[in-house]
Design a protein around this motif. Structure first.
Motif, mmCIF file in Angstrom:
data_model
loop_
_atom_site.group_PDB
_atom_site.id
_atom_site.type_symbol
_atom_site.label_atom_id
_atom_site.label_comp_id
_atom_site.label_asym_id
_atom_site.label_seq_id
_atom_site.Cartn_x
_atom_site.Cartn_y
_atom_site.Cartn_z
ATOM 1 N N TRP A 1 3.010 -37.623 6.421
ATOM 2 C CA TRP A 1 1.672 -37.246 5.974
ATOM 3 C C TRP A 1 0.647 -37.594 7.038
ATOM 4 O O TRP A 1 0.736 -38.643 7.699
ATOM 5 C CB TRP A 1 1.320 -37.981 4.675
ATOM 6 C CG TRP A 1 2.125 -37.510 3.515
ATOM 7 C CD1 TRP A 1 3.387 -37.886 3.175
ATOM 8 C CD2 TRP A 1 1.724 -36.540 2.545
ATOM 9 N NE1 TRP A 1 3.802 -37.211 2.048
ATOM 10 C CE2 TRP A 1 2.799 -36.385 1.634
ATOM 11 C CE3 TRP A 1 0.569 -35.789 2.340
ATOM 12 C CZ2 TRP A 1 2.742 -35.510 0.554
ATOM 13 C CZ3 TRP A 1 0.509 -34.926 1.258
ATOM 14 C CH2 TRP A 1 1.591 -34.792 0.383
ATOM 15 N N GLY A 2 -0.345 -36.708 7.171
ATOM 16 C CA GLY A 2 -1.477 -37.004 8.025
ATOM 17 C C GLY A 2 -2.598 -37.627 7.212
ATOM 18 O O GLY A 2 -2.526 -37.710 5.987
ATOM 19 N N VAL B 1 7.571 -37.831 12.700
ATOM 20 C CA VAL B 1 6.531 -36.987 13.263
ATOM 21 C C VAL B 1 5.171 -37.500 12.786
ATOM 22 O O VAL B 1 5.029 -37.888 11.632
ATOM 23 C CB VAL B 1 6.755 -35.510 12.885
ATOM 24 C CG1 VAL B 1 6.720 -35.306 11.377
ATOM 25 C CG2 VAL B 1 5.732 -34.620 13.579
ATOM 26 N N GLN B 2 4.203 -37.492 13.694
ATOM 27 C CA GLN B 2 2.837 -37.894 13.346
ATOM 28 C C GLN B 2 1.979 -36.643 13.189
ATOM 29 O O GLN B 2 2.114 -35.693 13.956
ATOM 30 C CB GLN B 2 2.238 -38.778 14.436
ATOM 31 C CG GLN B 2 2.892 -40.149 14.555
ATOM 32 C CD GLN B 2 4.203 -40.102 15.311
ATOM 33 O OE1 GLN B 2 4.297 -39.465 16.355
ATOM 34 N NE2 GLN B 2 5.218 -40.762 14.781
ATOM 35 N N LEU B 3 1.126 -36.672 12.191
ATOM 36 C CA LEU B 3 0.294 -35.516 11.882
ATOM 37 C C LEU B 3 -1.177 -35.900 11.933
ATOM 38 O O LEU B 3 -1.562 -36.973 11.464
ATOM 39 C CB LEU B 3 0.628 -34.981 10.485
ATOM 40 C CG LEU B 3 2.077 -34.592 10.242
ATOM 41 C CD1 LEU B 3 2.297 -34.261 8.776
ATOM 42 C CD2 LEU B 3 2.473 -33.412 11.110
ATOM 43 N N GLN B 4 -1.979 -35.011 12.475
ATOM 44 C CA GLN B 4 -3.423 -35.225 12.583
ATOM 45 C C GLN B 4 -4.131 -33.996 12.043
ATOM 46 O O GLN B 4 -4.045 -32.923 12.632
ATOM 47 C CB GLN B 4 -3.809 -35.454 14.035
ATOM 48 C CG GLN B 4 -5.291 -35.677 14.268
ATOM 49 C CD GLN B 4 -5.719 -37.089 13.970
ATOM 50 O OE1 GLN B 4 -4.942 -38.025 14.080
ATOM 51 N NE2 GLN B 4 -6.961 -37.249 13.572
ATOM 52 N N SER C 1 2.939 -34.471 16.453
ATOM 53 C CA SER C 1 3.477 -35.064 17.676
ATOM 54 C C SER C 1 4.661 -35.933 17.310
ATOM 55 O O SER C 1 4.827 -36.339 16.162
ATOM 56 C CB SER C 1 2.410 -35.898 18.390
ATOM 57 O OG SER C 1 1.973 -36.963 17.561
ATOM 58 N N GLY C 2 5.502 -36.168 18.280
ATOM 59 C CA GLY C 2 6.589 -37.117 18.098
ATOM 60 C C GLY C 2 7.956 -36.524 17.869
ATOM 61 O O GLY C 2 8.950 -37.153 18.166
ATOM 62 N N ARG C 3 8.014 -35.315 17.309
ATOM 63 C CA ARG C 3 9.312 -34.696 17.048
ATOM 64 C C ARG C 3 9.201 -33.199 17.363
ATOM 65 O O ARG C 3 8.133 -32.691 17.651
ATOM 66 C CB ARG C 3 9.713 -34.885 15.571
ATOM 67 C CG ARG C 3 9.900 -36.317 15.143
ATOM 68 C CD ARG C 3 11.206 -36.905 15.622
ATOM 69 N NE ARG C 3 11.377 -38.281 15.205
ATOM 70 C CZ ARG C 3 11.991 -38.655 14.097
ATOM 71 N NH1 ARG C 3 12.504 -37.730 13.302
ATOM 72 N NH2 ARG C 3 12.102 -39.931 13.796
#
Length: 123
Positions: free
Chosen positions: A113-114, A1-4, A24-26
């Motif tokens: 981690w974002g 998962v990507q975090l922003q 996003s992503g998961r």
């Protein structure tokens, strides 16, 4: 998962800020999310975390009564509402995700981690 992470800024003591962490992503509801902060030259510090379903929350003693956390799984977003900000809250804030069911306060429990968002509180 990507975090922003976003929402940081420069505020005065006593002000409020809301930080956001968009994933996003998961499947977002598969992850508990935590926030940590870091000041240059110091260890990364746990701030607050929320369970996958949003029912369980863990706080650092330093933010109890001032910070709250919520999540909107439909929007893949976790929010941290920071009230009564103090100069000691000045740091780069990072959101992180873990597949563990319950909220965690140990950074090594988090796998994703974002990037940080800077919060600066002036006196």
């Amino acid at each position: 998962v990507q975090l922003q992470a976003s929402g940081g800024g420069l505020v005065q003591a006593g002000d409020s800020l809301r930080l956001s962490c968009v994933a996003s992503g998961r499947t977002f509801s598969d992850y508990s999310v935590g926030w940590f902060r870091r000041v240059p030259g110091k260890e990364r510090e746990f701030v607050i975390s929320i369970s996958r379903n949003g029912r369980f929350i863990d706080y650092a003693d330093s933010v109890k009564g001032r910070f709250t956390i919520s999540r909107d799984n439909a929007q893949n977003t976790v929010y941290i509402q920071m009230n009564s900000l103090e100069p000691g809250d000045t740091a780069a804030y990072y959101c992180a995700a873990t597949s563990v069911l319950l909220p965690r306060s140990i950074s090594s429990d988090y796998f994703y981690w974002g990037q940080g968002t800077q919060v600066t509180v002036s006196s």
